[in-house]
Scaffold this active site. Structure first.
Site, PDB file in Angstrom:
ATOM      1  N   TRP A 135       0.836  -1.206   0.000  1.00 47.68           N
ATOM      2  CA  TRP A 135       0.000   0.000   0.000  1.00 47.68           C
ATOM      3  C   TRP A 135       0.873   1.258   0.000  1.00 47.68           C
ATOM      4  CZ3 TRP A 135      -0.381   4.176   3.306  1.00 47.68           C
ATOM      5  CH2 TRP A 135      -1.470   5.043   3.079  1.00 47.68           C
ATOM      6  N   SER A 154      -5.096  -2.961  -1.493  1.00 49.64           N
ATOM      7  CA  SER A 154      -4.757  -2.818  -0.071  1.00 49.64           C
ATOM      8  C   SER A 154      -5.432  -1.616   0.583  1.00 49.64           C
ATOM      9  CB  SER A 154      -3.244  -2.683   0.096  1.00 49.64           C
ATOM     10  OG  SER A 154      -2.566  -3.765  -0.489  1.00 49.64           O
ATOM     11  N   ASP A 155      -6.062  -0.745  -0.222  1.00 49.25           N
ATOM     12  CA  ASP A 155      -6.652   0.477   0.309  1.00 49.25           C
ATOM     13  C   ASP A 155      -8.134   0.265   0.612  1.00 49.25           C
ATOM     14  OD1 ASP A 155      -5.945   3.686   0.324  1.00 49.25           O
ATOM     15  OD2 ASP A 155      -8.061   3.278  -0.042  1.00 49.25           O
ATOM     16  N   LEU A 156      -8.486   0.377   1.894  1.00 47.89           N
ATOM     17  CA  LEU A 156      -9.869   0.156   2.307  1.00 47.89           C
ATOM     18  C   LEU A 156     -10.818   1.146   1.635  1.00 47.89           C
ATOM     19  CD1 LEU A 156     -11.915  -1.315   4.121  1.00 47.89           C
ATOM     20  CD2 LEU A 156     -11.349   0.318   5.941  1.00 47.89           C
ATOM     21  N   ILE A 158     -10.592   2.539  -1.291  1.00 47.59           N
ATOM     22  CA  ILE A 158     -10.817   2.136  -2.682  1.00 47.59           C
ATOM     23  C   ILE A 158     -11.832   0.995  -2.736  1.00 47.59           C
ATOM     24  CG2 ILE A 158      -9.749   1.045  -4.706  1.00 47.59           C
ATOM     25  CD1 ILE A 158      -8.939   3.921  -4.492  1.00 47.59           C
TER      26      ILE A 158
END
Length: 201
Positions: A135, A154-156, A158
């Site tokens: 990330w 890995s980005d919540l 997104i």
């Protein structure tokens, strides 16, 4: 202030490829996201923003800017871990930042070389460093290097943005990959809009 650069060509492409995203783009218009062209400073900022709220991270980052004046390998390598930590960072993050600054100063690391490498190789090299994961490397690709096609699993934010945009209760990696490929080669611009979805979507 440097702003992530994109224009009507990218927006036209995304609107044609994805009607739901296109509708959001039409409602929001152009977005402004700050870019830090210096890779070291951008990497430090991404470490600061790991796994904490944007509000808390912004406060810590502003304290670092106020204290150090310049986020450079020279300045950070000469600081103590306690001095870095006093800006509000965890010991783990402070150690990671100090080690990266030292490695850059001692020639063990050459962050400027990253500009000549593919996205995949940048991620591989950065995530080999202590305290750096996929990330963090992906955020450097977007917010320092302005790479155009990064969508972070890995980005919540997104993932949540995709779920809201397409009315999904869950999001599998396969679904994510389908949308990521749909946005390509302008995934980074799609990411900006997924982060900024209006609340009344």
């Amino acid at each position: 202030m440097h702003i992530f650069r994109y224009g009507q060509k990218e927006l036209k492409y995304l609107k044609e490829r994805d009607k739901a995203l296109g509708s959001v783009i039409g409602r929001i218009g152009m977005l402004q996201f700050e870019v830090i062209p210096d890779i070291f400073a951008g990497l430090v900022r991404s470490i600061v923003f790991q796994q904490i709220s944007i509000k808390a991270a912004t406060s810590i980052w502003n304290r670092m800017l106020g204290h150090f004046k310049e986020i450079s390998p020279e300045r950070i390598s000469s600081a103590t871990i306690e001095e870095i930590q006093n800006c509000g960072l965890s010991a783990r993050k402070a150690i990671s930042i100090k080690e990266i600054a030292m490695a850059e100063m001692q020639g063990e690391l050459n962050l400027s070389e990253l500009r000549n490498l593919s996205d995949e190789e940048v991620i591989r090299r950065l995530s080999a460093l202590r305290g750096i994961g996929v990330w963090t490397a992906e955020m450097v690709l977007i917010f320092s290097m302005e790479r155009p096609d990064v969508v972070s699993w890995s980005d919540l934010g997104i993932r949540q943005g995709m779920m809201r945009l397409y009315g999904l209760k869950t999001l599998t990696k396969e679904q994510f990959e389908k949308y990521r490929k749909r946005y390509s080669p302008y995934g980074s611009i799609a990411s900006l809009y997924l982060w900024r979805l209006p609340p009344d979507l």
